[in-house]
Design a protein around this motif. Structure first.
Motif, PDB file in Angstrom:
ATOM      1  N   UNK A 156       0.818  -1.206   0.000  1.00  0.00           N
ATOM      2  CA  UNK A 156       0.000   0.000   0.000  1.00  0.00           C
ATOM      3  C   UNK A 156       0.854   1.259   0.000  1.00  0.00           C
ATOM      4  N   UNK A 157       1.960   1.215   0.722  1.00  0.00           N
ATOM      5  CA  UNK A 157       2.823   2.388   0.834  1.00  0.00           C
ATOM      6  C   UNK A 157       3.701   2.602  -0.385  1.00  0.00           C
ATOM      7  N   UNK A 158       3.866   1.569  -1.211  1.00  0.00           N
ATOM      8  CA  UNK A 158       4.685   1.696  -2.405  1.00  0.00           C
ATOM      9  C   UNK A 158       3.940   2.527  -3.442  1.00  0.00           C
ATOM     10  N   UNK A 159       4.547   3.631  -3.831  1.00  0.00           N
ATOM     11  CA  UNK A 159       3.859   4.588  -4.689  1.00  0.00           C
ATOM     12  C   UNK A 159       4.879   5.512  -5.335  1.00  0.00           C
ATOM     13  N   UNK A 160       4.465   6.264  -6.340  1.00  0.00           N
ATOM     14  CA  UNK A 160       5.375   7.239  -6.948  1.00  0.00           C
ATOM     15  C   UNK A 160       5.882   8.243  -5.927  1.00  0.00           C
ATOM     16  N   UNK A 161       5.035   8.606  -4.959  1.00  0.00           N
ATOM     17  CA  UNK A 161       5.442   9.572  -3.936  1.00  0.00           C
ATOM     18  C   UNK A 161       6.567   9.016  -3.068  1.00  0.00           C
ATOM     19  N   UNK A 162       6.533   7.714  -2.808  1.00  0.00           N
ATOM     20  CA  UNK A 162       7.577   7.084  -2.004  1.00  0.00           C
ATOM     21  C   UNK A 162       8.872   6.973  -2.800  1.00  0.00           C
TER      22      UNK A 162
END
Length: 304
Positions: A156-162
């Motif tokens: 869930x935390x894996x994202x472009x923002x991360x």
């Protein structure tokens, strides 16, 4: 309750001042001063902030800014049911979705992580700005952890923002939450890497990432003013509810009692798979990081 001598009420935000124009002048001034006291005390003395918020609420319960302030004061004191009621009231008055993530976090605080996940897939999330979407992602990850779904929380935390190299206001907390989840999954090497990245982004000390990193490196802090043999190292707090690390935000807990369809977000609002609650896999995330790295190399070559 006494108002600090240096508080005039003029310190409040212009939008809030505009809302208070609907009140008689003297009453508006009193409400403004109490709201300033709430903002001043909420971090260091949440109980005091809560007391001032109740006074403001008695004076002007029909002002949205007052209901919102009362909600945050209750939230800071872990009075999640009361906070949720105030946030709902403020949302009804304004029609905005800005409070959606903290409402979902309240649901977590009330022991309803499933409701928080429902909210993470609701249409309202599409209307949030980037900061709000990141906050919602933190809440959703916290809800997954509440339900014992650690791997899903990590995804869930894996994202472009991360994966982004740029530092935004939410970067430190997002990296911290990811590191904390990795550590909980016994992926210590990766956790250390991300705690270090969180330290780099944490310019105002909003997390205890440096302490967590030192702990992983086996560094102990000694109280030189004491007996000299006591460790002064702090354990990292559970990031699950301040919209703070692994569990949220703001602790990670807020939501509403409305019927919500658990649907994926579209790619324009969040990530390429459009899922705030954990459908993107690790391979795709690594691809994103590789693309960022290639982009950075390209920029470097251009400069040369």
């Amino acid at each position: 309750m006494p108002i600090a001598e240096d508080v005039t009420g003029d310190e409040i935000d212009g939008d809030v001042r505009q809302e208070l124009l609907s009140l008689p002048k003297t009453l508006a001034e009193d409400v403004a001063k109490n709201l300033v006291m709430v903002a001043r005390l909420i971090d260091e003395d949440p109980e005091g902030a809560y007391a001032y918020s109740r006074i403001a609420l008695r004076l002007a319960s029909r002002v949205a800014a007052v209901r919102e302030a009362a909600g945050f004061a209750a939230y800071a004191n872990q009075k999640y049911s009361e906070a949720l009621a105030e946030f709902r009231a403020a949302r009804r008055m304004t029609g905005t979705v800005e409070l959606w993530p903290v409402m979902a976090d309240c649901e977590r605080g009330l022991g309803r992580p499933e409701k928080a996940l429902d909210m993470a897939g609701a249409p309202e999330v599409h209307k949030l700005d980037k900061a709000g979407q990141v906050e919602m992602r933190l809440v959703a990850a916290g809800a997954r952890r509440d339900m014992g779904q650690l791997d899903a929380a990590i995804v869930t935390l894996q994202s472009p923002e991360l994966a982004a190299n740029s530092v935004q206001p939410w970067t430190a907390r997002l990296r911290y939450a990811y590191a904390d989840a990795l550590l909980a999954a016994d992926r210590q090497g990766e956790a250390r890497e991300w705690f270090a990245k969180a330290v780099e982004a944490d310019r105002d000390g909003s997390t205890d990432a440096s302490d967590r990193l030192a702990e992983l490196d086996g560094v102990e802090f000694v109280d030189v003013l004491g007996d000299g043999d006591e460790s002064d190292g702090e354990e990292g707090h559970d990031a699950s509810g301040d919209i703070s690390a692994a569990d949220t935000a703001v602790h990670d807990d807020d939501i509403v009692d409305e019927d919500i369809i658990d649907e994926d977000l579209d790619e324009d609002d969040l990530d390429e798979d459009g899922d705030v609650d954990g459908e993107q896999d690790d391979e795709e995330f690594e691809d994103e990081k590789s693309e960022d790295a290639k982009s950075d190399d390209a920029k470097s070559d251009d400069k040369d």
